[in-house]
Design a protein around this motif. Sequence first.
Motif, PDB file in Angstrom:
ATOM      1  N   LEU A 158      14.004  34.566  49.087  1.00 41.89           N
ATOM      2  CA  LEU A 158      13.092  33.690  49.831  1.00 41.89           C
ATOM      3  C   LEU A 158      11.716  34.336  49.938  1.00 41.89           C
ATOM      4  N   GLY A 188       9.631  33.975  46.981  1.00 33.64           N
ATOM      5  CA  GLY A 188       9.030  32.657  46.757  1.00 33.64           C
ATOM      6  C   GLY A 188      10.027  31.557  46.447  1.00 33.64           C
ATOM      7  N   ALA A 189      11.333  31.868  46.449  1.00 34.78           N
ATOM      8  CA  ALA A 189      12.328  30.803  46.272  1.00 34.78           C
ATOM      9  C   ALA A 189      12.296  29.897  47.501  1.00 34.78           C
ATOM     10  N   ASP A 190      12.485  28.603  47.290  1.00 31.92           N
ATOM     11  CA  ASP A 190      12.569  27.677  48.419  1.00 31.92           C
ATOM     12  C   ASP A 190      14.001  27.526  48.888  1.00 31.92           C
ATOM     13  N   LYS A 191      14.926  27.647  47.943  1.00 31.60           N
ATOM     14  CA  LYS A 191      16.349  27.540  48.275  1.00 31.60           C
ATOM     15  C   LYS A 191      17.088  28.623  47.508  1.00 31.60           C
ATOM     16  N   PRO A 247       9.699  22.584  44.378  1.00 31.86           N
ATOM     17  CA  PRO A 247      10.734  23.464  44.918  1.00 31.86           C
ATOM     18  C   PRO A 247      11.476  24.261  43.840  1.00 31.86           C
ATOM     19  N   LEU A 248      11.766  25.501  44.173  1.00 33.37           N
ATOM     20  CA  LEU A 248      12.446  26.411  43.260  1.00 33.37           C
ATOM     21  C   LEU A 248      13.723  26.931  43.930  1.00 33.37           C
ATOM     22  N   GLN A 307      18.061  24.065  55.268  1.00 31.14           N
ATOM     23  CA  GLN A 307      17.279  23.476  54.166  1.00 31.14           C
ATOM     24  C   GLN A 307      17.202  24.403  52.961  1.00 31.14           C
TER      25      GLN A 307
END
Lengths: 216, 257
Positions: free
Chosen positions: B94, B97-100, B77-78, B124
Amino acid sequence: MSGSVAVIDYGMGNLHSVASALAHAGADRVLVTHDADLIREADRVVFPGVGAIRDCMAEIRRLRCDQLLADALADGHKPVLAICVGMQALMSHSEENGGVPCLDTIPGEVRYFGNPLVGSQGERLKVPHMGWNEVRQERDHPLWQGIADLTRFYFVHSYYVDAIERELVAGSVQYGVTFDAALARDNLFAVQFHPEKSHTAGLRLLRNFLEWNGQC
Amino acid sequence: MGLAKRIIPCLDVENGRVVKGVNFVDIRDAGDPVEIAIRYNEQGADEITFLDITASHEGRDTTVHTVEKIAEEVFIPLTVGGGIRTVDDIRTMLNAGADKVSINTAAIHNPDLVRESAERFGSQCIVVAIDAKRVADVDGQPRWEIFTHGGRKPTGIDAVAWAVRMAALGAGEILLTSMDRDGTKNGFELGVTRAITDAVEIPVIASGGVGNLDHLVDGILLGGADAVLAASIFHFGEYTVPEAKAYMAARGIEVRL
């Protein structure tokens, strides 16, 4: 040869990480799409999902992805991998958003972790369940090949799957409750965790999926 | 056995370059965030946080491009933070490609951004970053306030009450930085860490002040944090991620080895 992999895109969030993890794991061709013909022609199908279940179900139905998924499963030998909310969407019903009917592909409920959630030693557990937890492999499956029992995978979710047919459970996790982390039936494998975010173990599971013939 | 406590290296990035520098012995380019992220991924970091301190608008495009490149190579996760102001900023990160995405000052100016983005993208992926500083005690009880502008500007907002409010609005995680400790290497401010971890149901990442591995242990065992974030101890090669994990495991903390 993995052939082509269709990642079903019903407009809920970024699917690039799923697609790039599949490519990294050795997929010949990855298509992120909701185009019916492309999904029908694909050799493998991935059904992902993030976000709230009500919005996911609405988009799945609006884009007729429910029918495409049903066709892929009925094919009998086309491997299908459902991830996170994709797995939850397969169940009969979810408690999220005040209660949402789901696809009922697999009989069972999607439940809230509960507040407060308490661990085996009486400690308070945080919700969402976020991070790396150990998956107990409840039975052998081609997708577990080369992955040790109790390997950690990355989870992020507040609701968990509770299938009625316990023989479908391929992996389970303890987090206040014991929940279904992986379900397997015929050509379908469904996981609550994110293989695309689970480093080496996740990439191995994706590679196993790419090499799977859909039988178990 | 159960959920592992997480170790999260943090990269401070400006115009596509890591600014604090990273001293891996065999790294080609100590300023390339992609190469550094790959290295931490290989070391077994549980997540990576990418803090963008780019001031200019043009620099932001570089950041998006960097996030895209990291997401293509790193399968953990990034989280991306720094300068996130609007729902569109969140969507951009997002999609890259960011997860958070971590929201800090913008949540103070517009708390509704947290609710709106959590509803749109899911809790999330919404992290609320809190920069807290100890202020005068009230009735003999310690009190921490939110500060902005790198700890220079007080807001009058109670940090614990703020964390509770952010969680209620839909934040999925709190990134708590002690501005009294950030950069000091004296360890986390455990008082505010414990106060916030006890007050909210969602996970809390402790940040600010890590100088040795005992500080990481204290953040978990005394502060009650679910994850610990550190920059310099990893960047300058004082400790590797596996060393930190082995140290924590030897003290009874569950980690992903």
